[in-house]
Scaffold this active site. Structure first.
Site, PDB file in Angstrom:
ATOM      1  N   SER A 198       0.840  -1.229  -0.152  1.00  0.00           N
ATOM      2  CA  SER A 198       0.067  -0.127  -0.044  1.00  0.00           C
ATOM      3  C   SER A 198       0.959   1.122  -0.049  1.00  0.00           C
ATOM      4  CB  SER A 198      -0.828   0.009   1.127  1.00  0.00           C
ATOM      5  OG  SER A 198      -2.098   0.925   0.950  1.00  0.00           O
ATOM      6  N   ASP A 304      -9.392  -5.378  -5.004  1.00  0.00           N
ATOM      7  CA  ASP A 304      -8.937  -4.293  -4.065  1.00  0.00           C
ATOM      8  C   ASP A 304      -9.707  -3.000  -4.117  1.00  0.00           C
ATOM      9  OD1 ASP A 304      -7.646  -2.430  -2.561  1.00  0.00           O
ATOM     10  OD2 ASP A 304      -5.639  -3.164  -2.924  1.00  0.00           O
ATOM     11  N   HIS A 335      -7.420  -5.822  -0.227  1.00  0.00           N
ATOM     12  CA  HIS A 335      -6.334  -5.187  -0.033  1.00  0.00           C
ATOM     13  C   HIS A 335      -5.582  -5.963   1.107  1.00  0.00           C
ATOM     14  CE1 HIS A 335      -4.101  -1.520  -0.266  1.00  0.00           C
ATOM     15  NE2 HIS A 335      -4.054  -1.451   1.117  1.00  0.00           N
TER      16      HIS A 335
END
Length: 656
Positions: A198, A304, A335
């Site tokens: 991320s 995601d 995610h």
């Protein structure tokens, strides 16, 4: 998007020979000949643990002193004593003190001397005994670093780039945050690989896009490639907040006291209008893909809905255009880190990737298939190239059906119109569940049941010509697989995984840093339809991606929506659907009005990357150009789609 990728040789042959001979004498894995795998021969318990502060050359907090970022290091102590240098694996993160890393939200912990005791995640436990140093960098404005968080901007990227420079002898570091005693990285050969999920992976993308020398590979997991596309989709706002909120979320207390000016710049430079400003240009790494020297191993969940797969698709395509060495994993999760959806295979693959890219070992990882794709929960397939050879963009067109709002999808140009009224209370799973039913909030177009499997691979685009009744309107377009399936439940809290109580261990442990992590398993859902790709836009951005304007009610506008990258097989017996609607609940914010939009079907189309192209579509649909939609065979119970996770202040960091 190219259909083939080949690994590029990163060193001349003579250099390879010298490196292999050198490795045979200087690496722990070598006994005779060329080593193929680094082995855990060094003591993790006795590893050197130290902290340095690298000077970034910036003064983000305007205190009159250049900012220093804290760098925590865990490295094997034996090589330095023996005159040998080691490569570096680095994770630069804003989350080491505020929020934690990984599925168990681990934080850095320190001893009385300020040296790191627990480094989050397994990287140090596993790789340090194998002859790597692990470096955890606190981004400027976080944890023990000076400066301010600027959410993907110059300060964020320089936080990590300066460390790569220091590892290669081009920057200064100090043994304390304010002192003058210099610290030098004589223990490393400078060869650095960056990894992270991320925001961490985003920093890896951004540093690679500077072309910094010494960065040999990056492994971005669920990472952002352009921050504008994190907050907006062609003018349509994806969240009810901007980068100023995110900066405040991770700022250290010291930074919050000093960084009001930076916060205001984030507010002023990121208006909620969705206009592209210089702030967003600075945070667009895709435009600088030509500068990338490092190889790139991308990992992303195809479902995601935090860092959506548009980031993956546009970054992959840009890297491909510039011949960057690439590898990719695509999962069915949201995610989620691959350590938590395919642990053993991930650790093995990552180990071989770093051995090849940082140690120069000829272990064959560069000759393996480029892509690993999760086709069903825990069932993976590979592709020698991604998208596969023979993939071609095919234009599919909606047509009017026997009932208003329920049309056909084929290759012939459609005629007539379809209308819908924006309903912010409904979203893509609602639309997909009622694809065969006329409902006022969407227009759906479907093929007939397929006679053969049809594979979508890559990024789609949907061009819509619509006439609104109000001066503002948002649009959504989704591609849907209509048919029953069992998939990972990406809408649940774990976004496709369930965390268990038992642990497995990956590397060596100390009293303060365990290498044992809770196991996971796939969390699945039985569904009647699956949204496989989606995209959004503000119709007011019809003339420019950079600026939106008010609409004239009653006037027709044409705009193209970029749909997220995917790799999905619509099996025989299922149908492919295109649905066009207004606000996608929980995924974009609604406009200021409630428009009705009328689609001109003759000027509306979807360009879809199909393996086998138009011929494959013709074969799968029986050669017809349009087919009357037929509902799937009823089952014993109604299957709904996965619900969309709530988006309240979603942050590009953590969970699962």
């Amino acid at each position: 998007m190219p259909t083939r990728m080949r690994f590029t040789t990163w060193r001349p042959l003579a250099t390879v020979v010298i490196a292999v001979l050198t490795a045979a004498f200087l690496t722990p894995a070598a006994a005779h000949g060329s080593p193929r795998e680094s082995r855990p021969v060094y003591s993790y318990e006795n590893a050197a643990r130290e902290a340095v502060w690298v000077d970034t050359g910036l003064d983000g907090d305007a205190d009159g002193h250049t900012d220093r970022v804290a760098v925590d290091i865990v490295r094997p102590s034996e090589p330095a004593r023996q005159g040998r240098k080691v490569p570096v694996i680095m994770d630069a993160s804003p989350y080491y003190s505020c929020c934690g890393r990984g599925n168990e939200s681990q934080l850095k912990t320190y001893d009385a001397n300020g040296d790191v005791v627990q480094m989050p995640l397994f990287y140090d436990n596993y790789f340090v005994p194998r002859g790597y140093a692990f470096v955890g960098v606190d981004l400027a404005g976080t944890n023990r670093s000076d400066g301010c968080v600027d959410v993907g901007g110059r300060s964020d990227i320089q936080s990590a780039k300066a460390v790569v420079d220091w590892l290669n002898g081009r920057a200064r570091a100090y043994t304390s945050r304010t002192g003058t005693e210099r610290a030098r990285a004589g223990w490393t050969n400078g060869r650095t690989g960056m990894i992270g999920k991320s925001w961490d992976g985003t920093i890896a993308n951004g540093v690679a896009a500077t072309g910094v020398r010494g960065l040999k590979t990056i492994v971005p997991i669920s990472a952002i490639s352009s921050w504008y596309d994190y907050y907006f989709a062609k003018g349509a706002p994806l969240y009810d907040s901007g980068p100023d909120w995110l900066s405040d979320y991770v700022d250290s207390p010291d930074a919050r006291a000093k960084c009001a000016a930076v916060q205001q710049k984030l507010v002023d430079g990121a208006p909620r209008t969705g206009d592209r400003t210089p702030l967003w240009t600075e945070r667009d790494y895709v435009k600088d893909a030509a500068k990338v020297r490092a190889s790139v191993f991308l990992v992303h969940g195809m479902q995601d809905l935090n860092v959506r797969t548009k980031h993956l698709g546009q970054w992959w395509d840009a890297l491909a255009r510039h011949g960057v060495e690439r590898k990719i994993w695509l999962s069915q999760t949201g995610h989620v880190d691959p350590f938590d959806f395919r642990r053993a295979a991930w650790v093995d693959t990552l180990h071989r990737w770093f051995d090849h890219e940082l140690l120069g070992y000829d272990n064959g990882v560069d000759r393996e298939p480029v892509a690993d794709i999760e086709r069903h929960p825990d069932q993976w397939v590979t592709s020698t190239a991604w998208p596969p050879k023979g993939t071609a963009t095919t234009t599919l067109r909606p047509g009017a059906g026997p009932r208003p709002g329920v049309g056909t999808l084929g290759t012939s140009r459609g005629h007539g119109t379809a209308a819908f009224t924006d309903d912010p209370g409904l979203g893509e799973t609602d639309w997909a569940a009622h694809a065969d039913t006329p409902t006022p909030e969407k227009a759906a177009f479907t093929t007939g049941p397929l006679t053969r499997d049809l594979r979508l691979s890559g990024s789609s685009r949907v061009t819509v010509t619509a006439t609104p009744t109000t001066s503002t309107a948002h649009l959504s377009a989704v591609l849907v697989d209509l048919g029953p399936d069992t998939i990972r439940d990406y809408g649940a809290g774990g976004e496709g995984i369930t965390t268990l109580a038992d642990r497995t261990c990956w590397g060596a442990s100390t009293a303060g840093d365990s290498a044992c992590f809770r196991q996971t398993r796939a969390q699945t859902a039985d569904v009647g339809q699956t949204v496989v790709s989606r995209g959004w836009a503000d119709l007011g951005n019809y003339a420019s991606e950079h600026r939106g304007v008010p609409l004239t009610p009653g006037r027709a506008y044409t705009i193209t929506l970029d749909l997220a990258a995917t790799d999905h097989v619509v099996p025989a017996g299922h149908r492919l659907a295109l649905i066009v609607a207004g606000t996608d609940k929980d995924l974009i914010d609604p406009p200021s009005s409630t428009p009705t939009l009328t689609l001109d079907l003759s000027r509306t189309s979807a360009r879809v990357p199909l393996v086998g192209g138009a011929a494959a579509f013709a074969r799968a649909t029986g050669g017809s150009t349009a087919a009357t939609p037929t509902p799937t065979t009823p089952t014993s119970r109604t299957l709904d789609g996965v619900r969309t996770p709530p988006t309240t202040h979603r942050v590009p960091d953590r969970t699962a």
